[in-house]
Each structure stands twice: as structure tokens, then as C-alpha cells.
Design an enzyme around this catalytic site. Structure first.
Site, PDB file in Angstrom:
ATOM      1  N   ARG A   1      11.017  14.423  23.474  1.00  0.00           N
ATOM      2  CA  ARG A   1      12.376  15.094  23.625  1.00  0.00           C
ATOM      3  C   ARG A   1      12.798  16.343  22.535  1.00  0.00           C
ATOM      4  NH1 ARG A   1      14.962  12.461  28.206  1.00  0.00           N
ATOM      5  NH2 ARG A   1      13.944  10.483  28.298  1.00  0.00           N
TER       6      ARG A   1
ATOM      7  N   ASP B   1      19.437   9.858  44.328  1.00  0.00           N
ATOM      8  CA  ASP B   1      18.170   8.918  43.954  1.00  0.00           C
ATOM      9  C   ASP B   1      18.135   7.935  42.800  1.00  0.00           C
ATOM     10  OD1 ASP B   1      18.137  11.319  42.620  1.00  0.00           O
ATOM     11  OD2 ASP B   1      15.671  10.982  42.324  1.00  0.00           O
TER      12      ASP B   1
ATOM     13  N   GLU C   1      16.279  13.943  41.130  1.00  0.00           N
ATOM     14  CA  GLU C   1      16.483  13.769  39.733  1.00  0.00           C
ATOM     15  C   GLU C   1      15.597  12.966  39.000  1.00  0.00           C
ATOM     16  OE1 GLU C   1      18.596  13.113  35.920  1.00  0.00           O
ATOM     17  OE2 GLU C   1      17.901  11.864  37.460  1.00  0.00           O
TER      18      GLU C   1
ATOM     19  N   THR D   1     -15.461  -9.133  28.484  1.00  0.00           N
ATOM     20  CA  THR D   1     -16.147  -8.075  27.417  1.00  0.00           C
ATOM     21  C   THR D   1     -16.671  -7.043  28.083  1.00  0.00           C
ATOM     22  OG1 THR D   1     -18.164  -9.315  27.717  1.00  0.00           O
ATOM     23  CG2 THR D   1     -16.641 -10.092  25.793  1.00  0.00           C
TER      24      THR D   1
END
Length: 473
Positions: free
Chosen positions: A345, A105, A170, A332
Site C-alpha cells: 500500500r 462486480d 473494479e 514427507t
């Protein structure tokens, strides 16, 4: 025959066999590129429902190619999501078994207008092939299929046993892969996992990766009112979710780049002095790195070099923001909702679930009661590290040197491949990361590409890898 002469004869035989395999690879170089173009033309984008049929078509194409080159027991194994493509060759009695993992993929292509050529019409320019999936991961999967083909076509066998699994999820977090591995433990028995889904250290500098960071990924949603409001009529009466979101995110890191989530660093495995010394020896030029990124100045956690921060330290990043009016001109408005996608991470020995709980508690604490808060945990993966003096890693190093004419350096990688930890925990297998991409090949961005010299060198190195792994027993 004397033992010494017998060993010499075996070595000579193996040398002749490998020469024939490499000659086959060199002869078929152009064919490999044409076949890779066909593979890259399938838009197997797992993140987009409208491409579900393309993802299955890509799985079927992959399976048919595996059958064509001589792999056995090839089939699609269904999961609650996209199928896993499985194939094997188990005719090398007494030799080690490699479990090769990759994915078919690919990422979405947005923003498509930034592509210089169509993302699913592979184009060769200046020795590089441009297409989505070229580097991540179809090109690197395909180099192994071509190495297997070369062995089987020239000798009728492989020097090792091989099992191959290629997944189709994945790029969306491998949600069903852990369950797949648990359910098929016997079918996946092996001695070592080989994965080619990572970059080299730099152009012309092949490398073996021995460490990956983990990941946790969240979406934060804030709601202030039931609908957008006129900022003149209602400004000052209600909280603005966009402003609140900015204030919440600003509390995640201090000015020195250190994450402020309580307990975030408690389990972090410190970088060893020896490792930091090895990083300093690598041919890394921070000025060139900064210029290639187009950044006015580099930034990260104080007290660490760029490589140390990217490879060996945890991070908090904002990956996307959405709020209010973003079209041409002015409007606005006080937006009713604001959204951010954020990721962290992780490094050894941080546990994704533990870090996720710390983050959820901290966001709940810093978000004011003037907005409704929703925090959605999306996906993640564990960090991983191996000893780079294990025999399989050393075998990979010898193969890389034969394929590229240069001994590899050993490095960590800042990205995440969650399945590496899965293989280690569920199957008890060490992994070898055998990547030939380059850091600047735009793996998740427009104009993704793969250097064809590295692709070809990777096929040769992969062919040698199987021979080198066979010698570890």
C-alpha cells in the site's frame, strides 16, 4: 419582486421540493430493500471466468434499473473486458455536473462454508443485510440510484446534471478503465466526481474521506526441482523452495515493521503535524479495535499510531502462500515450487511503477541462485488526496449531516480506489468520497453486510448532496 424576497421565495421553494423528495424516500424504504435483494442475487464475480455471463447479466440489470428510474442515454459501453454501464441526466442548465462512479462486480465468496447465510441470497438480520456486494459496492451504488429516482419521480428533474458510469472490473484491478476514461473524455465532462465505495469512520460516526492509499500487487514463484521430492532421499541435496520463500519474505521488513526495500520511503509525503493532531481527536479506541479484530496485540511501523499507520504510511503485506503438502496427516516431501502473493500500500507521493521496479530489483537480489525466480506484476493504483476545504467536499459534509443528523469527521482511508487518481489526472476532476459502509462489514470476507439504517440515511444524504452541489455555483 425585490431581490431579497426573490431569494427567500427560491429558498422556500427548494425546501418544499426537498421535503417532498425525502418523504418519497421514507415512504419507499421497504421497497428499496426488496429491490436491493434482487440486485444482490446476481453473482457478478469478475475474478472467476465461470461467472462471466452473470457479470453481463448484472450490467444489463443495472442498465434496465437506470432506465426505469428515468435516467437518459442509458447503454452498455463495451471494453476489452466487462462492459461499463453509462447513463445521464443533463437537464439542469447552468448547474454543476456530477460524474458518479461505482462498480457492479463483486469479490469471490470463498471460503463459502463460513457464510451464515447464502452469499447471493440476501438476508436481513438485526438491521443489516447480508450478501456479497451489499457494502462493496452494489448497496452504495443503489442508494444513489434511489436518490436519483426520488428527485425524478417527485419533481421531474434533478437539481444538478449527472453522468453515471458503473464498471464491472473494479475487483480485478480496473484493467480497462483508464483507457475507457481516455477514450470518452468528452462524454465524461463534469465538475466533480462522487464515489460511494468506502466506509464511515465508525458506527454512528459519519465521515468524509479525503485520502486513499495506492497499491502494487505481485506474485512470486520459486521453483527448485522439476517435481516434488522425498525429503528423506533428497533432503540436504537441494534447496527447499518453501524455506527459501520464507527467507525471502522475512527480508522485506525489519522487526519494527519498517519495509527494507531500498528507496521504498524516498518519495513518501510525511504526515503533517496538524493532521496527526486531528487524528488524535478522533474517537478511536485502540483496545476496542484490537478486540474486534481478535488480535492478541497490534503491530506496525514504529513511531506511528494505528490510524497514522493505516491511513498515512506505506506497507508491505503477504496476501497468500502456497507450497508443499497441506492435506490431512503427514507427507514427507520437498516441494518443487512455492508461491506468494504480496502487496504494497502506497501513500502520496509514491508512484506505483517506481515502487514496483524497486521491489523487483530487491527480490532478484535477495533470492538465492538455488531456485528459479519468477516475479509477476499483477495490478496497482496510485494514492490520492484532496483538500478537505474544497467546496464540493464541504457540500458533501452538509449533505451527510442532513442525512445522518450529525456532522461528519474528516479522515483518510487505508484502502485503494485507483480510478480516483485516474479522474484527477485524465479529466482534471476533484473527487468526493461519500461512503456509508462500516469498517467491520466484511467487504472482502464471508458474511459481508450493510447496515440498513446507513443505507437509508445514505439515500437521504445522496438526495441532499445533489441539492448542495447545485448551490456551489
Amino acid at each position: 419582486m425585490e431581490v431579497g424576497n426573490w431569494k427567500l421565495g427560491v429558498a422556500k421553494y427548494n425546501s418544499v421540493v426537498m421535503n417532498n423528495v425525502i418523504d418519497f424516500i421514507n415512504t419507499n424504504r421497504d421497497r428499496y430493500v426488496d429491490e436491493l435483494k434482487e440486485y444482490l442475487a446476481i453473482p457478478s464475480i469478475s475474478a472467476l471466468p465461470q461467472h462471466q455471463a452473470d457479470v453481463r447479466r448484472c450490467a444489463e440489470w443495472t442498465a434496465e434499473e437506470m432506465r426505469r428510474i428515468g435516467l437518459q442515454n442509458v447503454r452498455l459501453i463495451e471494453t476489452p473486458g466487462n462492459p461499463v454501464v453509462y447513463g445521464d441526466w443533463l437537464g439542469a442548465a447552468g448547474s454543476p455536473t456530477i460524474l458518479f462512479y461505482g462498480h457492479y462486480d463483486v469479490q469471490p465468496v470463498d471460503p463459502v462454508e463460513l457464510w451464515e447465510s447464502p452469499p447471493f441470497q440476501a438476508t436481513v438480520r438485526d438491521g443489516e443485510i447480508y450478501a456479497r456486494g451489499s457494502a462493496d459496492d452494489k448497496g452504495q451504488v443503489f442508494m444513489h440510484l434511489k436518490a436519483v429516482e426520488a428527485h425524478l419521480k417527485q419533481t421531474g428533474r434533478l437539481p444538478v446534471n449527472m453522468r453515471i458510469i458503473l464498471e464491472g472490473e473494479e475487483e480485478v484491478g480496473s484493467a480497462h478503465l483508464d483507457d475507457f476514461v481516455k477514450a470518452h473524455k468528452n462524454e465524461l465532462s463534469a465538475d466533480v466526481v462522487v464515489i460511494s465505495d468506502s466506509p464511515m469512520f465508525d458506527r454512528g460516526i459519519p465521515s468524509i474521506c479525503y485520502g486513499l492509499r495506492g497499491l502494487v500487487y505481485f506474485q512470486i514463484d520459486l521453483r527448485g526441482t522439476k517435481s516434488d521430492l522425498h525429503s528423506g532421499s533428497f533432503g540436504g541435496a537441494v534447496a527447499n523452495p518453501a524455506m527459501v520463500l520464507a527467507q525471502v519474505l522475512a527480508q522485506m521488513k525489519d522487526k519494527g515493521g519498517r519495509v527494507k526495500i531500498p528507496g521504498f520511503y524516498d518519495a513518501v509525503r510525511p504526515l503533517r503535524d496538524e493532521e496527526r493532531a486531528e487524528f488524535k481527536k478522533l474517537p478511536f479506541n485502540e483496545t476496542r479495535y484490537r478486540k474486534e479484530l481478535g488480535a492478541p496485540k497490534l503491530f506496525g511501523e514504529s513511531g506511528y499510531s494505528t490510524l497514522e499507520r493505516v491511513w498515512g504510511r506505506p506497507t508491505f503485506e503477504v496476501n497468500g502462500l502456497l507450497a508443499g503438502f497441506t492435506g490431512e496427516g503427514a507427507k514427507t516431501v520437498i516441494p518443487a515450487v512455492a508461491m506468494a502473493k504480496v502487496s504494497m500500500r502506497l501513500v502520496p507521493d509514491q508512484e506505483p511503477d517506481a515502487i514496483a521496479r524497486l521491489f523487483e530489483a530487491y527480490v532478484a537480489k535477495v533470492a538465492p541462485k538455488t531456485v528459479e525466480l519468477k516475479v509477476t506484476r499483477m495490478h496497482g493504483g496510485k494514492p490520492w488526496m484532496t483538500d478537505f476545504d474544497n467546496p464540493f467536499v464541504q457540500a458533501a459534509g452538509r449533505a451527510i449531516e442532513k442525512g445522518f443528523g450529525k456532522a461528519p469527521v474528516f479522515n483518510r482511508e487505508g484502502g485503494s480506489i485507483p480510478v480516483v487518481a485516474t479522474f484527477q489526472e485524465i479529466l482534471g476532476l476533484p473527487s468526493v468520497l461519500f461512503g456509508v459502509g462500516l469498517p467491520d462489514e466484511n467487504a472482502h470476507a464471508p458474511n459481508e453486510r450493510l447496515d440498513l439504517g446507513n443505507f437509508h440515511g445514505g439515500i437521504i444524504a445522496s438526495a441532499y448532496l445533489y441539492d448542495e452541489v447545485a448551490r456551489t455555483r
